[in-house]
Every structure is written in structure tokens, then in C-alpha cells.
Design a protein around this motif. Structure first.
Motif, PDB file in Angstrom:
ATOM      1  N   SER A  65       0.818  -1.215   0.000  1.00 13.18           N
ATOM      2  CA  SER A  65       0.000   0.000   0.000  1.00 13.18           C
ATOM      3  C   SER A  65       0.854   1.267   0.000  1.00 13.18           C
ATOM      4  N   TYR A  66       1.972   1.231   0.711  1.00 14.73           N
ATOM      5  CA  TYR A  66       2.725   2.472   0.937  1.00 14.73           C
ATOM      6  C   TYR A  66       4.189   2.407   0.505  1.00 14.73           C
ATOM      7  N   GLY A  67       4.646   1.251   0.002  1.00 11.93           N
ATOM      8  CA  GLY A  67       6.054   1.131  -0.389  1.00 11.93           C
ATOM      9  C   GLY A  67       6.451   2.118  -1.471  1.00 11.93           C
ATOM     10  N   ARG A  68       5.601   2.286  -2.468  1.00 16.46           N
ATOM     11  CA  ARG A  68       5.936   3.212  -3.559  1.00 16.46           C
ATOM     12  C   ARG A  68       5.968   4.646  -3.053  1.00 16.46           C
ATOM     13  N   LEU A  69       5.061   4.973  -2.154  1.00 19.73           N
ATOM     14  CA  LEU A  69       5.043   6.324  -1.583  1.00 19.73           C
ATOM     15  C   LEU A  69       6.344   6.603  -0.825  1.00 19.73           C
ATOM     16  N   ILE A 117       9.485   9.372  -1.779  1.00 16.04           N
ATOM     17  CA  ILE A 117      10.031  10.406  -0.889  1.00 16.04           C
ATOM     18  C   ILE A 117      11.559  10.252  -0.809  1.00 16.04           C
ATOM     19  N   ALA A 118      11.998   9.007  -0.637  1.00 16.90           N
ATOM     20  CA  ALA A 118      13.437   8.763  -0.522  1.00 16.90           C
ATOM     21  C   ALA A 118      14.156   9.115  -1.821  1.00 16.90           C
ATOM     22  N   TYR A 119      13.564   8.744  -2.943  1.00 19.27           N
ATOM     23  CA  TYR A 119      14.214   9.006  -4.233  1.00 19.27           C
ATOM     24  C   TYR A 119      14.278  10.501  -4.513  1.00 19.27           C
ATOM     25  N   ARG A 120      13.246  11.230  -4.099  1.00 20.34           N
ATOM     26  CA  ARG A 120      13.203  12.686  -4.305  1.00 20.34           C
ATOM     27  C   ARG A 120      14.412  13.360  -3.658  1.00 20.34           C
ATOM     28  N   VAL A 121      14.813  12.854  -2.508  1.00 23.33           N
ATOM     29  CA  VAL A 121      15.934  13.460  -1.785  1.00 23.33           C
ATOM     30  C   VAL A 121      17.264  12.877  -2.248  1.00 23.33           C
ATOM     31  N   ASP A 171       8.538  20.724   3.302  1.00 19.49           N
ATOM     32  CA  ASP A 171       7.319  21.091   2.567  1.00 19.49           C
ATOM     33  C   ASP A 171       7.298  20.444   1.188  1.00 19.49           C
ATOM     34  N   HIS A 172       8.471  20.447   0.534  1.00 22.48           N
ATOM     35  CA  HIS A 172       8.535  19.842  -0.792  1.00 22.48           C
ATOM     36  C   HIS A 172       8.328  18.343  -0.713  1.00 22.48           C
ATOM     37  N   LEU A 173       8.821  17.725   0.366  1.00 22.44           N
ATOM     38  CA  LEU A 173       8.602  16.283   0.523  1.00 22.44           C
ATOM     39  C   LEU A 173       7.132  15.999   0.769  1.00 22.44           C
ATOM     40  N   ASP A 174       6.456  16.897   1.492  1.00 24.35           N
ATOM     41  CA  ASP A 174       5.015  16.743   1.670  1.00 24.35           C
ATOM     42  C   ASP A 174       4.309  16.818   0.321  1.00 24.35           C
ATOM     43  N   SER A 214      11.015  11.212  -9.173  1.00 25.02           N
ATOM     44  CA  SER A 214      10.630  10.571  -7.907  1.00 25.02           C
ATOM     45  C   SER A 214       9.178  10.086  -7.931  1.00 25.02           C
ATOM     46  N   LEU A 215       8.346  10.738  -8.728  1.00 28.79           N
ATOM     47  CA  LEU A 215       6.940  10.323  -8.784  1.00 28.79           C
ATOM     48  C   LEU A 215       6.733   9.102  -9.666  1.00 28.79           C
ATOM     49  N   TRP A 216       7.694   8.843 -10.532  1.00 27.70           N
ATOM     50  CA  TRP A 216       7.452   7.815 -11.549  1.00 27.70           C
ATOM     51  C   TRP A 216       8.420   6.638 -11.461  1.00 27.70           C
TER      52      TRP A 216
END
Lengths: 195, 193
Positions: free
Chosen positions: A26-30, A34-38, A113-116, B25-27
Motif C-alpha cells: 500500500s505504501y512502499g511506492r510512496l 520520498i526517498a528518491y526525491r531526496v 514542505d517539498h517532501l510533503d 521521484s513520482l514515476w
């Protein structure tokens, strides 16, 4: 929370090992997003995702299952990810300063905020149909024109335009709805700082 | 996109997330095997917690029996025999003055398992790496492993730290010389706990 989600949250809080796979699904991709964004590195994002779920499991007894599980996991994911980022910056920054990976990690991470925002948009996209998500991905991430999307999907240009319009309208509707209902975000509510 | 039937609020939302929608990161999907890694990591974590609880309960039971049997000498035996362990704080040399950490050595059936945890030791990559050694008073050395960075390193030794009582870490370069370079960056003198 939906009944299924409430039940899952209850089971996770009670330490039911069978709930782990479902929570990850349910939440692994979410959490990974977040981790990949940083971290901008799939391997490090994997590590951070794994650490997030292990820390969540350790703290499961302190989790209030009436609160959204996604928001709670998002809070842990942000903290873990920032820790991994700091560790990598410290270790790579000294000695590999000209390396591409290192210089990317030396930059500051996105703000909380950006991670949110990542959590919010990720959760909103999850509410769309696969067809809507595909159109949005092709248009924004792959940067294709409507003509190029029509060629890629082998559908008429008019169909692409109508699907694109519908997908964006739905996405906007979900985002507005989530802001209105929650006051903040459901998948990544930054207000829950426990964990 | 025809924005005629979108409210100003919806248009504002789409404009707000426009840049983010192009972000990988979204994809980017996590690898499929990550799920099993997470499940396995949590299973190991649960095992550790259970063992800790079992040990606590066993010790509590032993303590209770001691209280009840006043005047009787009771030998308390731990549920698990304590393994023989050595440990030390590692000292940096001028080649890595910021480095700091500790090392622990545990006797196992396979040999001595050595856990080295060092912070602020610059990572070495490519042809450059670190090598750890144990040395005895006679100057005999045994290589106990090589690594790139010292965050959390597991090394193995076939000799006892009671005899080979000096641990060193040297900077090495991949070449034809298997011996130590002499560029010592860390030293430690493990003592039995």
C-alpha cells in the motif's frame, strides 16, 4: 479512513506480521518516492525505504491506528531519508567531490514542505485510473506532445486531447478535494510528528 | 489543455504541481525484490526483539528464584552463554586525524568476528582501499580483511586478539604487493570485556 485501511492500521499497530506485506504494497511506492526525491539514487532510496519500514515496525506499538497510516509512515520516511542524505553527504563529500553522484548528494535536500508535496501528489496520482496516470506521465515526465502521445499509444489525436483533459481535471479535483477535506495531505500529513 | 471547465482553484493546483509532475521521484518504481527485503529485515528485527525479551524474562525468573531461596547459594547461569569478547576504541593517526570509532571482537565457531565502526574516515574507491591487520608482539601480521568505508565493517580473523593484540588499518593501493603499505590510519589495542 476506509474500512480496509483502518483494519490494516489496526493489524500493523498490533504487531501482526501478516500485515507487513500489505502495508508495503500500500505504501512502499510512496515511501520510495520520498526517498528518491531526496537521494536521487535508487540504491540509497531502497536502503531508506527498508529502514523506514523497520523503524515503523519497531515503533508500531506507539502508533495510533485511528490516524492515517500513510501520514505516519511519511513522517518516518522523511526523517530516515534526511538521515541517509546527511550520512552520504558526510562520507562522500570529503573524498569524491568531483564525482557526479557525490556532487548531487552535496546539494541540500528538498525542504520538508517539498517532501510533503511529493507525498501529496503521489497519493493523488494513486487515486487516478491507470489510463489517466499514463497520459499524465507521458505528457509531464516524458515531455511528449499530444501528437507524440498519439503516435506512442497509437490512438487518434482527438482521443489524446480528451483523455489528457479528463486526467488533468481529475487530478486537480483530487488535489483540491484532499486540501479541502484534510486541511493538509492525507498520504503525507506533516502534522503527525510522532514515530 | 482546455481549462474552461476547471475552477481557478483547480488551475492553481495544477500549476503548483506542474514541475513536480516531471520529477522522476513520482514515476520511478522501487525494484520488485524490495518487498521481500523489507519483510526479511522486519522478520530479523522481530527475532532480535523476541530474543531480548526471552533473555529479560529468563533473567527476571532467575532473580526471583534467588529472592525466594534466601540462604541458599544459587549459581545463576544465563540462558545464553556469553561469548568471549574483546573491544577497544580506535585511535586515528595523522593520516586520518578526524576518524573515530570502536571495534569489537567476538569468538565464534568460525573464528573471530570483528565489527569495526568508524566515522569520518574518508571513503576509498577504485584501486584504493583499506586493509585491517592483527599483529602480535613478535611482529607477525595477519590480514583480516579489506573495505572501502568504515561505517560498519565486518572482518574475520583466525587468530585470537589475546595474542595478536594490536589491530591496525592501513591505506592500500591495488598492486602486486600483498603486504601492508605502512600507511597506518587507525590503531587499536582490544581488551577482554
Amino acid at each position: 479512513m476506509a474500512p480496509d485501511e483502518a483494519d490494516l492500521a489496526q493489524r500493523f499497530a498490533a504487531g501482526d506480521p501478516d500485515s507487513i506485506r500489505v502495508v508495503y504494497q500500500s505504501y512502499g511506492r510512496l515511501v520510495f518516492s520520498i526517498a528518491y526525491r531526496v537521494l536521487r539514487d535508487a540504491g540509497l532510496a531502497e536502503d531508506a525505504t527498508q529502514q523506514t519500514f523497520v523503524q515503523a515496525w519497531r515503533a508500531a506499538a506507539s502508533y495510533d491506528p485511528t490516524r492515517p497510516l500513510g501520514a505516519w509512515l511519511t513522517t518516518i520516511a522523511k526523517r530516515v531519508t534526511i538521515d541517509v542524505h546527511r550520512r552520504e553527504r558526510r562520507h562522500r563529500g570529503h573524498d569524491d567531490i568531483d564525482g557526479t553522484a557525490a556532487s548531487e548528494l552535496i546539494t541540500l535536500p528538498p525542504s520538508v514542505d517539498h517532501l510533503d508535496d511529493v507525498a501529496e501528489v503521489h497519493s493523488a496520482l494513486d487515486e487516478l485510473s491507470s489510463q489517466d496516470r499514463t497520459i499524465i506521465r507521458l505528457q509531464h515526465f516524458d515531455d511528449l506532445t499530444h501528437h507524440e502521445i498519439a503516435d506512442r499509444l497509437e490512438i487518434p489525436l482527438g482521443t489524446v486531447k480528451s483523455r489528457s483533459h479528463r486526467a488533468h481535471r481529475r487530478l486537480a479535483g483530487v488535489l483540491v478535494h484532499r486540501r479541502t477535506v484534510n486541511g493538509t495531505i492525507d498520504g503525507g500529513g506533516g502534522s503527525d510528528e510522532r514515530g | 489543455m482546455n481549462e474552461d471547465d476547471l475552477t481557478p482553484e483547480e488551475i492553481a493546483e495544477l500549476e503548483r504541481v506542474d514541475a513536480l509532475l516531471a520529477d522522476p521521484s513520482l514515476w520511478t518504481e522501487p525494484p520488485a525484490e524490495l518487498q521481500e527485503k523489507v519483510v526479511e529485515a522486519i522478520a530479523q528485527e522481530s527475532g532480535r526483539l523476541r530474543r531480548r525479551r526471552r533473555t529479560r524474562y529468563a533473567l527476571a525468573a532467575v532473580a526471583a528464584s534467588v529472592v525466594l531461596a534466601v540462604g541458599v547459594t544459587v549459581t545463576v547461569q544465563q540462558v545464553h552463554d556469553d561469548p568471549v569478547q574483546f573491544s577497544a576504541t580506535v585511535a586515528p593517526t595523522e593520516l586520518a586525524p578526524q576518524a573515530h570509532g570502536d571495534v569489537s571482537l567476538t569468538r565464534t565457531q568460525s573464528g573471530w568476528r570483528i565489527t569495526l565502526k568508524v566515522e569520518d574516515l574518508p571513503r576509498r574507491d577504485g584501486d584504493e582501499y583499506y586493509e585491517a591487520w592483527l599483529r602480535n608482539e613478535a611482529g607477525q601480521r595477519v590480514s583480516i580483511g579489506t573495505f572501502n568505508e568504515g561505517d560498519y565493517v565486518t572482518l574475520w580473523a583466525p587468530v585470537s586478539p589475546a595474542e595478536f593484540d594490536t589491530l591496525t588499518v592501513t591505506r592500500e593501493v591495488l598492486d602486486d604487493d600483498p603486504g601492508p603499505s605502512g600507511e597506518v590510519v587507525l590503531t587499536a589495542h582490544p581488551q577482554r570485556r
